[in-house]
Scaffold this active site. Structure first.
Site, PDB file in Angstrom:
ATOM      1  N   SER A 166       0.855  -1.190   0.000  1.00 13.83           N
ATOM      2  CA  SER A 166       0.000   0.000   0.000  1.00 13.83           C
ATOM      3  C   SER A 166       0.891   1.241   0.000  1.00 13.83           C
ATOM      4  O   SER A 166       2.066   1.169   0.382  1.00 13.83           O
ATOM      5  CB  SER A 166      -0.858  -0.007   1.273  1.00 13.83           C
ATOM      6  OG  SER A 166      -1.341   1.284   1.546  1.00 13.83           O
ATOM      7  N   TYR A 179      -2.205  -0.402  10.209  1.00 13.57           N
ATOM      8  CA  TYR A 179      -2.194  -0.753   8.791  1.00 13.57           C
ATOM      9  C   TYR A 179      -0.903  -0.277   8.126  1.00 13.57           C
ATOM     10  O   TYR A 179      -0.276  -1.010   7.354  1.00 13.57           O
ATOM     11  CB  TYR A 179      -3.421  -0.128   8.115  1.00 13.57           C
ATOM     12  CG  TYR A 179      -3.602  -0.481   6.658  1.00 13.57           C
ATOM     13  CD1 TYR A 179      -3.959  -1.766   6.276  1.00 13.57           C
ATOM     14  CD2 TYR A 179      -3.440   0.480   5.660  1.00 13.57           C
ATOM     15  CE1 TYR A 179      -4.141  -2.092   4.936  1.00 13.57           C
ATOM     16  CE2 TYR A 179      -3.632   0.173   4.324  1.00 13.57           C
ATOM     17  CZ  TYR A 179      -3.978  -1.115   3.958  1.00 13.57           C
ATOM     18  OH  TYR A 179      -4.154  -1.431   2.636  1.00 13.57           O
TER      19      TYR A 179
HETATM   20  P1  NAD Z   1     -11.515  -6.418   0.281  1.00 19.22           P
HETATM   21  O1  NAD Z   1     -11.899  -6.201   1.699  1.00 19.22           O
HETATM   22  O2  NAD Z   1     -12.453  -6.050  -0.806  1.00 19.22           O
HETATM   23  O3  NAD Z   1     -11.096  -7.945   0.067  1.00 19.22           O
HETATM   24  C1  NAD Z   1     -10.343  -8.648   0.987  1.00 19.22           C
HETATM   25  C2  NAD Z   1     -10.723 -10.119   0.862  1.00 19.22           C
HETATM   26  O4  NAD Z   1      -9.918 -10.841   1.801  1.00 19.22           O
HETATM   27  C3  NAD Z   1     -12.195 -10.405   1.202  1.00 19.22           C
HETATM   28  O5  NAD Z   1     -12.781 -11.233   0.202  1.00 19.22           O
HETATM   29  C4  NAD Z   1     -12.121 -11.124   2.552  1.00 19.22           C
HETATM   30  O6  NAD Z   1     -13.143 -12.090   2.743  1.00 19.22           O
HETATM   31  C5  NAD Z   1     -10.750 -11.786   2.473  1.00 19.22           C
HETATM   32  N1  NAD Z   1     -10.176 -12.054   3.791  1.00 19.22           N
HETATM   33  C6  NAD Z   1     -10.214 -11.248   4.881  1.00 19.22           C
HETATM   34  N2  NAD Z   1      -9.631 -11.855   5.925  1.00 19.22           N
HETATM   35  C7  NAD Z   1      -9.203 -13.066   5.483  1.00 19.22           C
HETATM   36  C8  NAD Z   1      -8.531 -14.153   6.089  1.00 19.22           C
HETATM   37  N3  NAD Z   1      -8.170 -14.115   7.393  1.00 19.22           N
HETATM   38  N4  NAD Z   1      -8.265 -15.245   5.345  1.00 19.22           N
HETATM   39  C9  NAD Z   1      -8.628 -15.306   4.038  1.00 19.22           C
HETATM   40  N5  NAD Z   1      -9.281 -14.313   3.404  1.00 19.22           N
HETATM   41  C10 NAD Z   1      -9.557 -13.202   4.115  1.00 19.22           C
HETATM   42  O7  NAD Z   1     -10.109  -5.670   0.139  1.00 19.22           O
HETATM   43  P2  NAD Z   1      -9.421  -5.021  -1.121  1.00 19.22           P
HETATM   44  O8  NAD Z   1      -9.682  -3.577  -1.088  1.00 19.22           O
HETATM   45  O9  NAD Z   1      -9.695  -5.802  -2.350  1.00 19.22           O
HETATM   46  O10 NAD Z   1      -7.880  -5.180  -0.715  1.00 19.22           O
HETATM   47  C11 NAD Z   1      -7.072  -6.234  -1.185  1.00 19.22           C
HETATM   48  C12 NAD Z   1      -5.638  -5.929  -0.776  1.00 19.22           C
HETATM   49  O11 NAD Z   1      -5.224  -4.689  -1.323  1.00 19.22           O
HETATM   50  C13 NAD Z   1      -5.448  -5.806   0.729  1.00 19.22           C
HETATM   51  O12 NAD Z   1      -4.194  -6.329   1.081  1.00 19.22           O
HETATM   52  C14 NAD Z   1      -5.465  -4.322   0.954  1.00 19.22           C
HETATM   53  O13 NAD Z   1      -4.803  -3.962   2.140  1.00 19.22           O
HETATM   54  C15 NAD Z   1      -4.732  -3.846  -0.287  1.00 19.22           C
HETATM   55  N6  NAD Z   1      -4.939  -2.454  -0.647  1.00 19.22           N
HETATM   56  C16 NAD Z   1      -6.179  -1.951  -0.881  1.00 19.22           C
HETATM   57  C17 NAD Z   1      -6.299  -0.616  -1.244  1.00 19.22           C
HETATM   58  C18 NAD Z   1      -7.624   0.005  -1.514  1.00 19.22           C
HETATM   59  O14 NAD Z   1      -7.673   1.195  -1.815  1.00 19.22           O
HETATM   60  N7  NAD Z   1      -8.687  -0.743  -1.429  1.00 19.22           N
HETATM   61  C19 NAD Z   1      -5.173   0.202  -1.366  1.00 19.22           C
HETATM   62  C20 NAD Z   1      -3.938  -0.354  -1.124  1.00 19.22           C
HETATM   63  C21 NAD Z   1      -3.827  -1.673  -0.775  1.00 19.22           C
END
Ligand code: NAD
Length: 283
Positions: A166, A179
């Protein structure tokens, strides 16, 4: 001369943790478009199965959903057995499960004199439980699947791992210390494990997404009542030279690039996909 393409990825098997999430789905779509066989590993079994069925139908590629908790080694090992039975050896891994949590988020951005009487809104009011959860999900939740799902790659002396970091890993955003620290640890671990595995044929890299509106951050960047950006959301847009939030599909090219043999001499790097955010000094 053969044109450069992602054809080396065809029929390879990739596990993507958190693959049913907003960002994961777009990465699955990218891989399916070049013929990768995909196992979506997610704690939410119903969503994983549903998303896998939909994407399989839409793309014509093999996409299965498998339940596992990235914090539970034995559940990951069970998932690996199922994946090996259904798809064969695992060639690639994307560590996509991760995120922030409101209990690890301070209410105020910076302390001032008035906050001394409202310590619960500050760093001092954070619950260790929330801190532990966020740190575990992002750091241990990257480390454990790497330990389990790269075993076939070791055997075959070839593989690629992609971690999801991130912008917070470079410069922490206010309010979200757990985070930010956890994602910094993902960058550090990406470098460490890349070095550790470099001579056995496994490459490890990461993507650092900029700002995308998703379920985990909607409460911070949007005003629920008006549907407009919150002041924090507006600040993000103002500090992104391209002047907008990203769309999760903006991560697709970098995903394929880092997984493919096109990048066979690239390991231990973190690529920002951020509309210029990390390059901008704010003035
Ligand atoms: P999201 O919440 O839409 O999806 C996360 C998924 O992980 C969900 O389907 C959830 O069920 C699953 N999950 C949660 N805990 C779990 C566990 N213990 N075991 C297995 N599965 C589990 O999140 P997202 O926005 O798609 O983010 C995906 C990645 O990208 C994450 O690492 C997040 O930190 C990173 N990220 C997101 C953003 C953003 O703007 N959304 C920015 C930078 C980084």
């Amino acid at each position: 001369m053969k044109p450069i393409s992602f054809s080396d990825l065809e029929n390879k098997v990739c596990v993507i943790t958190g693959g049913a999430g907003v960002i994961g789905v777009e990465m699955v779509k990218a891989m399916a478009s070049v013929g990768v066989k995909i196992a979506i590993v997610d704690i939410n079994k119903d969503v994983a199965m549903k998303v896998a069925a939909e994407l399989s139908k839409e793309s014509g590629s093999i996409v299965i959903g498998v339940e596992a908790n990235v914090l539970d080694k034995s559940s990951l090992e069970n998932a690996k057995t199922i994946i090996n039975e259904q798809l064969g050896d695992i060639d690639m891994l994307i560590n996509g499960a991760g995120g922030n949590h409101p209990t690890a988020t301070t209410k105020v951005e910076q302390m001032d004199e008035s906050s001394i009487d409202n310590l619960e809104d500050t760093f001092y009011g954070l619950e260790m439980d929330g801190f532990d959860k966020v740190f575990a999900l992002n750091f241990k939740g990257t480390l454990l699947p790497t330990m389990v799902f790269t075993k076939d790659m070791l055997k075959n002396k070839k593989g690629a791992v992609l971690n999801i970091s991130s912008m917070n890993s470079y410069k922490p955003l206010t309010k979200i210390p757990a985070y930010s620290a956890a994602k910094a640890s993902v960058n550090n671990f990406t470098e460490w494990i890349a070095v550790h595995l470099a001579k056995v044929g496994i490459r490890v890299n990461a993507i650092a997404p900029g700002f995308f509106i998703t379920n985990q951050n909607r409460f911070l960047v949007m005003d629920e009542k008006t549907g407009n950006f919150s002041p924090r959301g507006q600040k993000i847009v103002d500090n992104t030279p391209m002047g907008k939030f990203g769309e999760p599909e903006d991560l697709q090219g970098t995903t394929l690039f880092l997984l493919s043999d096109i990048s066979s001499f690239i390991t231990g790097i973190v690529i920002p996909v951020d509309g210029g955010y990390s390059a901008f000094g704010g003035v």
